[in-house]
Design a protein around this motif. Structure first.
Motif, short mmCIF file in Angstrom:
data_model
loop_
_atom_site.label_atom_id
_atom_site.label_comp_id
_atom_site.label_asym_id
_atom_site.label_seq_id
_atom_site.Cartn_x
_atom_site.Cartn_y
_atom_site.Cartn_z
N THR A 201 29.32 57.54 -23.17
CA THR A 201 27.98 57.78 -22.64
C THR A 201 27.96 57.85 -21.12
OG1 THR A 201 27.58 55.41 -22.64
CG2 THR A 201 26.77 56.64 -24.55
N ASN A 202 29.00 57.31 -20.51
CA ASN A 202 28.97 57.15 -19.05
C ASN A 202 30.42 57.11 -18.56
OD1 ASN A 202 29.21 55.52 -16.63
ND2 ASN A 202 27.05 55.00 -16.88
N CYS A 203 30.78 58.05 -17.72
CA CYS A 203 32.19 58.20 -17.32
C CYS A 203 32.70 56.98 -16.54
CB CYS A 203 32.34 59.47 -16.49
SG CYS A 203 34.03 59.80 -16.03
N ARG A 226 34.44 64.20 -15.66
CA ARG A 226 34.10 64.22 -14.22
C ARG A 226 33.35 65.49 -13.84
NH1 ARG A 226 39.71 62.21 -11.66
NH2 ARG A 226 39.39 59.96 -11.84
N ASP A 227 33.70 66.60 -14.51
CA ASP A 227 33.03 67.87 -14.22
C ASP A 227 31.53 67.78 -14.43
OD1 ASP A 227 35.08 69.38 -13.38
OD2 ASP A 227 35.37 70.48 -15.25
N TYR A 228 31.10 66.92 -15.33
CA TYR A 228 29.67 66.83 -15.64
C TYR A 228 28.89 66.03 -14.60
CZ TYR A 228 30.85 68.77 -20.19
OH TYR A 228 31.30 69.59 -21.18
N GLY A 229 29.62 65.36 -13.68
CA GLY A 229 28.94 64.62 -12.60
C GLY A 229 27.90 63.66 -13.13
N ASP A 230 26.65 63.82 -12.64
CA ASP A 230 25.57 62.91 -13.04
C ASP A 230 24.80 63.40 -14.26
OD1 ASP A 230 26.13 61.30 -10.94
OD2 ASP A 230 24.69 62.28 -9.57
N ASP A 231 25.27 64.47 -14.85
CA ASP A 231 24.52 65.05 -15.98
C ASP A 231 24.80 64.23 -17.25
OD1 ASP A 231 23.37 66.54 -17.95
OD2 ASP A 231 24.12 68.47 -17.21
N ARG A 232 24.01 63.19 -17.43
CA ARG A 232 24.23 62.25 -18.53
C ARG A 232 24.14 62.91 -19.91
NH1 ARG A 232 22.56 56.17 -18.06
NH2 ARG A 232 24.19 55.71 -16.57
N LYS A 233 23.19 63.84 -20.02
CA LYS A 233 22.99 64.51 -21.31
C LYS A 233 24.25 65.30 -21.68
CE LYS A 233 20.33 66.89 -24.44
NZ LYS A 233 21.41 67.44 -25.22
N ALA A 234 24.81 66.01 -20.67
CA ALA A 234 26.01 66.81 -20.93
C ALA A 234 27.18 65.90 -21.29
CB ALA A 234 26.33 67.65 -19.70
N ILE A 235 27.29 64.76 -20.59
CA ILE A 235 28.38 63.81 -20.89
C ILE A 235 28.24 63.30 -22.33
CG2 ILE A 235 29.28 61.49 -20.36
CD1 ILE A 235 28.76 62.06 -17.43
N GLN A 236 27.01 62.98 -22.70
CA GLN A 236 26.80 62.42 -24.04
C GLN A 236 27.06 63.46 -25.14
OE1 GLN A 236 23.08 60.29 -24.01
NE2 GLN A 236 23.79 58.98 -22.35
N GLY A 239 30.77 63.95 -25.15
CA GLY A 239 31.38 62.72 -25.67
C GLY A 239 31.20 62.60 -27.17
N LEU A 240 30.05 63.00 -27.66
CA LEU A 240 29.78 62.92 -29.10
C LEU A 240 30.75 63.82 -29.88
CD1 LEU A 240 27.93 61.85 -31.34
CD2 LEU A 240 26.44 63.81 -30.92
N GLU A 241 30.96 65.01 -29.34
CA GLU A 241 31.86 65.96 -30.01
C GLU A 241 33.30 65.40 -30.02
OE1 GLU A 241 31.56 69.83 -28.15
OE2 GLU A 241 33.63 70.23 -28.77
#
Ligand SMILES: Cc1cc2nc3c(=O)[nH]c(=O)nc-3n(C[C@H](O)[C@H](O)[C@H](O)COP(=O)(O)OP(=O)(O)OC[C@H]3O[C@@H](n4cnc5c(N)ncnc54)[C@H](O)[C@@H]3O)c2cc1C
Length: 284
Positions: A201-203, A226-236, A239-241
């Protein structure tokens, strides 16, 4: 145990009203997935220790899901551990996760137990077969171990001391898990070893946790996150996948269930279970 294996969620004892409300809200949602149990960690610092049993009992009362307390022995005494076990038994708890734990900073004396094996031996001596004992396993090797063969040998000793099953530290490399379980089988260890799964959920937090417990974040995964930076939705979403793919490989390769580190939040764990169900994989 259900025919598809053991499915469980891990929580930590909440501190204060806000955390407490968040935990029980999460537990209500996760209970709907009908897991085999909810486990609750045992704080190494002493501050949360007394909350473990309280949290387990409240989770059971609210949700009807079986509660499993962790117990750690480092820095403790036989007398104290005996009292904790007696409390568990008095409350009808029959399933525990037995750990060495880590010494809180500033506390130098290890106490009367050096390793989890000694705790497992003690529980068996004190309580016979009353408890189902889970222990920790480290497919990527515990940070204090120097060699894989040492890790394997120490894990084997915990099982010989009386552990019934194990939950692993989190990892992202399924081959580490399969190599570890194969090596266990080759040396005669055949208890269920359930993979511990850490949702992403959080790098930064993931990097911190991985550093502490010796889990490897594959370079490709770290760089993508790291590429997603602060974009939490994209990280999640990403990450889910990644974690659903990991679970799929583990279950298809014969893993006997999943234990999900929830960090006291339901949403990502629910999404993961839904993703697995959509792929035709069991959860609960
Ligand atoms: C599923 C899970 C749940 C956890 N829950 C908690 C919790 O609730 N509270 C908490 O404080 N921590 C918890 N932890 C973290 C755990 O306490 C730490 O990883 C700790 O450093 C090791 O605990 P252990 O029970 O695995 O120890 P052990 O099995 O004793 O192993 C610790 C180290 O000692 C080595 N070792 C073992 N036996 C011997 C021996 N005879 N001679 C020499 N070396 C030996 C091992 O190889 C390893 O390097 C959890 C970990 C996992 C995987």
């Amino acid at each position: 145990m259900n025919p598809h294996g053991t499915y469980s969620f891990e929580f930590f004892p909440p501190i204060g009203e806000v955390q407490t409300a968040a935990l029980y809200e999460a537990a209500d949602q996760l209970a709907a997935l009908q897991p085999d149990f909810f486990s609750v960690t045992y704080g190494a610092g002493g501050g949360t220790r007394r909350h473990t049993l309280e949290t387990v009992l409240e989770l059971q009362r609210r949700t009807g899901v079986s509660g499993v307390p962790h117990i750690s022995c480092i820095g403790s005494s036989r007398r104290r551990i005996r009292a904790v076990l007696d409390d568990f038994q008095a409350q009808g708890i029959r399933h525990v996760v037995a750990l060495r734990g880590d010494l809180p900073s500033g506390l130098a004396a290890p106490g009367e137990f050096r390793f989890a094996t000694e705790l497992v031996e003690f529980i068996r001596r004190h309580s016979g077969d009353y408890f189902h004992i889970e222990v920790a396993a480290y497919p990527e090797v515990h940070p204090q171990s120097v060699r894989f063969s040492d890790e394997l040998q120490h894990f084997r000793l915990k099982v010989e001391a009386g552990a019934n099953s194990a939950i692993t530290q989190f990892f992202f490399n399924p081959d580490a898990y399969f190599r570890f379980t194969d090596a266990c089988r080759q040396c005669g260890v055949d208890i269920p070893i359930v993979p511990g799964i850490m949702p992403i959920t959080n790098c930064e937090r993931l990097v911190r946790f991985a550093g502490v417990c010796g889990a490897e974040i594959p370079r490709w995964l770290l760089y993508r996150l790291r590429d997603y930076g602060d974009d939490r939705k994209a990280i999640q979403d990403f990450g889910l996948e990644v974690v659903a793919d990991l679970c799929e490989r583990l279950l298809q390769g014969g893993a006997p269930g999943l234990h999900i580190y929830t960090l006291n939040r339901a949403r990502v764990s629910v999404q993961l279970c839904q993703a697995l169900t959509a792929r035709g994989l069991p959860f609960g």
